[in-house]
Design a protein around this motif. Sequence first.
Motif, PDB file in Angstrom:
ATOM      1  N   GLN A 128     -19.700  42.162 167.508  1.00  0.00           N
ATOM      2  CA  GLN A 128     -19.185  41.650 166.242  1.00  0.00           C
ATOM      3  C   GLN A 128     -19.737  42.495 165.098  1.00  0.00           C
ATOM      4  OE1 GLN A 128     -20.660  37.654 165.367  1.00  0.00           O
ATOM      5  NE2 GLN A 128     -22.508  38.028 166.568  1.00  0.00           N
ATOM      6  N   LEU A 129     -19.264  42.229 163.906  1.00  0.00           N
ATOM      7  CA  LEU A 129     -19.734  42.940 162.728  1.00  0.00           C
ATOM      8  C   LEU A 129     -20.744  42.079 161.982  1.00  0.00           C
ATOM      9  CD1 LEU A 129     -16.396  44.453 161.363  1.00  0.00           C
ATOM     10  CD2 LEU A 129     -18.177  45.622 162.676  1.00  0.00           C
ATOM     11  N   GLY A 130     -21.669  42.740 161.319  1.00  0.00           N
ATOM     12  CA  GLY A 130     -22.655  42.027 160.516  1.00  0.00           C
ATOM     13  C   GLY A 130     -22.823  42.690 159.164  1.00  0.00           C
ATOM     14  N   ASP A 131     -23.289  41.919 158.196  1.00  0.00           N
ATOM     15  CA  ASP A 131     -23.598  42.430 156.862  1.00  0.00           C
ATOM     16  C   ASP A 131     -25.052  42.107 156.562  1.00  0.00           C
ATOM     17  OD1 ASP A 131     -20.931  43.390 155.873  1.00  0.00           O
ATOM     18  OD2 ASP A 131     -20.410  41.312 156.325  1.00  0.00           O
ATOM     19  N   ALA A 132     -25.847  43.143 156.343  1.00  0.00           N
ATOM     20  CA  ALA A 132     -27.275  42.968 156.061  1.00  0.00           C
ATOM     21  C   ALA A 132     -27.675  43.912 154.941  1.00  0.00           C
ATOM     22  CB  ALA A 132     -28.103  43.246 157.316  1.00  0.00           C
ATOM     23  N   LEU A 133     -28.182  43.359 153.856  1.00  0.00           N
ATOM     24  CA  LEU A 133     -28.611  44.146 152.694  1.00  0.00           C
ATOM     25  C   LEU A 133     -27.514  45.077 152.194  1.00  0.00           C
ATOM     26  CD1 LEU A 133     -32.300  45.118 153.601  1.00  0.00           C
ATOM     27  CD2 LEU A 133     -31.494  43.251 152.138  1.00  0.00           C
ATOM     28  N   GLY A 134     -26.253  44.630 152.311  1.00  0.00           N
ATOM     29  CA  GLY A 134     -25.138  45.423 151.823  1.00  0.00           C
ATOM     30  C   GLY A 134     -24.626  46.453 152.805  1.00  0.00           C
ATOM     31  N   TYR A 135     -25.258  46.583 153.982  1.00  0.00           N
ATOM     32  CA  TYR A 135     -24.800  47.515 155.004  1.00  0.00           C
ATOM     33  C   TYR A 135     -23.925  46.777 156.020  1.00  0.00           C
ATOM     34  CZ  TYR A 135     -28.516  50.739 153.492  1.00  0.00           C
ATOM     35  OH  TYR A 135     -29.329  51.567 152.772  1.00  0.00           O
ATOM     36  N   GLN A 136     -22.846  47.417 156.457  1.00  0.00           N
ATOM     37  CA  GLN A 136     -22.055  46.902 157.565  1.00  0.00           C
ATOM     38  C   GLN A 136     -22.602  47.487 158.853  1.00  0.00           C
ATOM     39  OE1 GLN A 136     -17.628  46.254 157.547  1.00  0.00           O
ATOM     40  NE2 GLN A 136     -17.651  48.038 158.908  1.00  0.00           N
ATOM     41  N   VAL A 137     -22.897  46.621 159.820  1.00  0.00           N
ATOM     42  CA  VAL A 137     -23.484  47.060 161.084  1.00  0.00           C
ATOM     43  C   VAL A 137     -22.727  46.436 162.246  1.00  0.00           C
ATOM     44  CG1 VAL A 137     -25.800  47.416 160.131  1.00  0.00           C
ATOM     45  CG2 VAL A 137     -25.161  45.154 160.982  1.00  0.00           C
ATOM     46  N   GLU A 186     -21.945  45.303 145.480  1.00  0.00           N
ATOM     47  CA  GLU A 186     -20.602  45.574 145.964  1.00  0.00           C
ATOM     48  C   GLU A 186     -19.782  46.292 144.902  1.00  0.00           C
ATOM     49  OE1 GLU A 186     -19.309  45.216 149.025  1.00  0.00           O
ATOM     50  OE2 GLU A 186     -21.369  44.731 149.569  1.00  0.00           O
ATOM     51  N   GLN A 187     -19.975  45.888 143.641  1.00  0.00           N
ATOM     52  CA  GLN A 187     -19.275  46.554 142.550  1.00  0.00           C
ATOM     53  C   GLN A 187     -19.726  48.007 142.440  1.00  0.00           C
ATOM     54  OE1 GLN A 187     -20.393  45.302 138.623  1.00  0.00           O
ATOM     55  NE2 GLN A 187     -18.563  46.136 137.660  1.00  0.00           N
ATOM     56  N   MET A 188     -21.030  48.253 142.590  1.00  0.00           N
ATOM     57  CA  MET A 188     -21.545  49.609 142.522  1.00  0.00           C
ATOM     58  C   MET A 188     -21.007  50.459 143.679  1.00  0.00           C
ATOM     59  SD  MET A 188     -23.388  49.796 139.780  1.00  0.00           S
ATOM     60  CE  MET A 188     -22.236  48.638 139.032  1.00  0.00           C
ATOM     61  N   LYS A 189     -20.915  49.866 144.874  1.00  0.00           N
ATOM     62  CA  LYS A 189     -20.359  50.578 146.017  1.00  0.00           C
ATOM     63  C   LYS A 189     -18.902  50.947 145.765  1.00  0.00           C
ATOM     64  CE  LYS A 189     -21.095  48.700 150.058  1.00  0.00           C
ATOM     65  NZ  LYS A 189     -21.261  47.624 151.065  1.00  0.00           N
ATOM     66  N   GLU A 190     -18.165  50.023 145.141  1.00  0.00           N
ATOM     67  CA  GLU A 190     -16.757  50.296 144.830  1.00  0.00           C
ATOM     68  C   GLU A 190     -16.633  51.409 143.797  1.00  0.00           C
ATOM     69  OE1 GLU A 190     -14.944  46.652 143.650  1.00  0.00           O
ATOM     70  OE2 GLU A 190     -15.196  45.700 145.616  1.00  0.00           O
ATOM     71  N   ILE A 191     -17.532  51.406 142.805  1.00  0.00           N
ATOM     72  CA  ILE A 191     -17.509  52.479 141.797  1.00  0.00           C
ATOM     73  C   ILE A 191     -17.727  53.827 142.476  1.00  0.00           C
ATOM     74  CG2 ILE A 191     -18.803  53.490 139.879  1.00  0.00           C
ATOM     75  CD1 ILE A 191     -19.205  50.678 138.796  1.00  0.00           C
ATOM     76  N   ALA A 192     -18.727  53.889 143.359  1.00  0.00           N
ATOM     77  CA  ALA A 192     -19.013  55.142 144.064  1.00  0.00           C
ATOM     78  C   ALA A 192     -17.826  55.548 144.933  1.00  0.00           C
ATOM     79  CB  ALA A 192     -20.274  54.989 144.908  1.00  0.00           C
ATOM     80  N   ARG A 194      -9.335  63.750 145.789  1.00  0.00           N
ATOM     81  CA  ARG A 194      -7.923  64.074 145.559  1.00  0.00           C
ATOM     82  C   ARG A 194      -7.758  65.342 144.745  1.00  0.00           C
ATOM     83  NH1 ARG A 194      -6.391  57.779 144.250  1.00  0.00           N
ATOM     84  NH2 ARG A 194      -5.880  57.159 146.396  1.00  0.00           N
ATOM     85  N   ASP A 195      -8.789  65.665 143.956  1.00  0.00           N
ATOM     86  CA  ASP A 195      -8.772  66.913 143.184  1.00  0.00           C
ATOM     87  C   ASP A 195      -9.507  68.039 143.912  1.00  0.00           C
ATOM     88  OD1 ASP A 195      -7.368  65.744 141.097  1.00  0.00           O
ATOM     89  OD2 ASP A 195      -9.197  65.078 140.076  1.00  0.00           O
ATOM     90  N   GLY A 196      -9.923  67.754 145.161  1.00  0.00           N
ATOM     91  CA  GLY A 196     -10.623  68.761 145.940  1.00  0.00           C
ATOM     92  C   GLY A 196     -12.040  69.011 145.496  1.00  0.00           C
ATOM     93  N   GLN A 197     -12.675  68.016 144.843  1.00  0.00           N
ATOM     94  CA  GLN A 197     -14.027  68.186 144.323  1.00  0.00           C
ATOM     95  C   GLN A 197     -15.027  67.330 145.101  1.00  0.00           C
ATOM     96  OE1 GLN A 197     -14.025  67.359 140.143  1.00  0.00           O
ATOM     97  NE2 GLN A 197     -12.290  68.691 139.716  1.00  0.00           N
ATOM     98  N   ALA A 198     -16.229  67.856 145.260  1.00  0.00           N
ATOM     99  CA  ALA A 198     -17.280  67.145 145.983  1.00  0.00           C
ATOM    100  C   ALA A 198     -17.849  66.003 145.136  1.00  0.00           C
ATOM    101  CB  ALA A 198     -18.398  68.114 146.355  1.00  0.00           C
ATOM    102  N   PHE A 199     -18.268  64.935 145.798  1.00  0.00           N
ATOM    103  CA  PHE A 199     -18.915  63.821 145.110  1.00  0.00           C
ATOM    104  C   PHE A 199     -19.903  63.178 146.077  1.00  0.00           C
ATOM    105  CE2 PHE A 199     -19.264  59.392 143.656  1.00  0.00           C
ATOM    106  CZ  PHE A 199     -19.467  59.569 142.297  1.00  0.00           C
ATOM    107  N   GLU A 200     -21.180  63.190 145.698  1.00  0.00           N
ATOM    108  CA  GLU A 200     -22.211  62.629 146.579  1.00  0.00           C
ATOM    109  C   GLU A 200     -22.340  61.127 146.423  1.00  0.00           C
ATOM    110  OE1 GLU A 200     -27.046  62.793 147.369  1.00  0.00           O
ATOM    111  OE2 GLU A 200     -26.076  64.426 146.287  1.00  0.00           O
ATOM    112  N   GLY A 201     -22.399  60.654 145.180  1.00  0.00           N
ATOM    113  CA  GLY A 201     -22.603  59.226 144.961  1.00  0.00           C
ATOM    114  C   GLY A 201     -23.053  58.969 143.534  1.00  0.00           C
ATOM    115  N   ILE A 202     -23.738  57.847 143.333  1.00  0.00           N
ATOM    116  CA  ILE A 202     -24.160  57.455 141.990  1.00  0.00           C
ATOM    117  C   ILE A 202     -25.650  57.133 141.961  1.00  0.00           C
ATOM    118  CG2 ILE A 202     -21.884  56.525 141.390  1.00  0.00           C
ATOM    119  CD1 ILE A 202     -22.976  53.715 141.929  1.00  0.00           C
ATOM    120  N   CYS A 203     -26.211  57.187 140.763  1.00  0.00           N
ATOM    121  CA  CYS A 203     -27.556  56.687 140.493  1.00  0.00           C
ATOM    122  C   CYS A 203     -27.431  55.528 139.512  1.00  0.00           C
ATOM    123  CB  CYS A 203     -28.447  57.769 139.900  1.00  0.00           C
ATOM    124  SG  CYS A 203     -29.028  58.982 141.104  1.00  0.00           S
ATOM    125  N   VAL A 204     -28.172  54.471 139.762  1.00  0.00           N
ATOM    126  CA  VAL A 204     -28.182  53.303 138.884  1.00  0.00           C
ATOM    127  C   VAL A 204     -29.559  53.240 138.227  1.00  0.00           C
ATOM    128  CG1 VAL A 204     -27.918  50.803 138.735  1.00  0.00           C
ATOM    129  CG2 VAL A 204     -26.533  52.112 140.363  1.00  0.00           C
TER     130      VAL A 204
END
Length: 415
Positions: free
Chosen positions: A23-32, A353-359, A368-378
Amino acid sequence: MSDYAGIVCTINTREFPGKDRIQLGDALGYQVVIGKDVQPGDLGVLFPPDGQLSEEFCAAHNLLRRDGGYFSDNRRVVAQRFAGVRSEAFWVPSHYLYYFAAGKPDVDNLKAGERITTFAGVPICNKWINPNTQRARQGTQRQGRPRPESPWFKRHYDTDHLRHASEYDFPLGSLVWVTEKLHGTSHREGLVPTPPSWLDRLLGVFGIDRTTWNNVSGSRRVVLGDLMADPYHGSDFRLRAVRDWRSRLRPGEVVYGEIVGYAGEKPIMPSHDPSSVSKDYAKYFPGGVHYDYGCEQGDCKFYAYRIVQHAPDGTAVELGYQNVIQRCAELGIEHCPVITVFRQGSKCTIDTEQMKEIAADMGLERARDGQAFEGICVRVERPDGRLGLWKEKTFEFKVMEGIATEHDIDPEEVA
């Protein structure tokens, strides 16, 4: 975050479509991915990506593939697709620690939020660094004796994953800055005092100040010499990235940032293979994912993400990001791009979850523009003046990084 660790936490469970034994689990925002025996609310240990399970832990629970488990012989925790769905980390119920405990109370005393690298004296996990990177790091350490760290020129602290933050990290009234996390090599540049001699200290007793100020440069771990030779790339790109503005630093000022682009003709950060994510994702990057951020071959660029200014007594004063932006304009350098900024209100926790969606949205938009994106800093600027900083990498980046660093040298871990 200091060193890598497993984190004690509870888990929520849900059905894995089309699967009867898992089955799937959610722990500390991670899907496992977890077994059917796990119940909602069970306490266990989460192992985030970039970690390595110990030989003892894997052997005790037959976690290696040769024993019927899922881990390769390197015992590495990675983000990957499992049966078509995202597996972002690894989670085990607390009874996995029974094997090592002399008595059950050790396990019963586990508390959510506790961080574990050993249990009952037995190693459980550590940060993953591949053997090639380890050898390269040892080689750079033998190349010379780096200058000692100065209290005026400290290393930038490790940035923890956003999913590990608690509600206490985001008090009401905090100003939250979400900026782009750039994939480059860390650099710090400061104008700091030369350590006083015995004569300087003696004259200081009589009010005679003989303080001299010098520019000092550093990579993530190493305080570099005057020639600013990079311990891994062996190029003068660091000097080229800062030489136009380092003379404008104020006494006691230290600027932290990322250098992106090229070290000579060689990319600072190696390219990634997008096909490791999916065929659909690879369509956006027919030539691979390159982290040049618009730099031409042979060029590099510095982006600041933090500035510290020291008072005469050495007390560090952290600039708010608005002041960082202003100071960068004065110095003539770039700052890490701002995605959004808001005032924390109504609740003392960040919507991860909102921050994950932003990233994720930013990553798809850039792809879509062919550009690299690593993530975000909060970045959280609290009402009491304290600063909090967390990172959230995109799933696609973590998958590509996981494949790339399996055998390749990780420049950021070497420098």
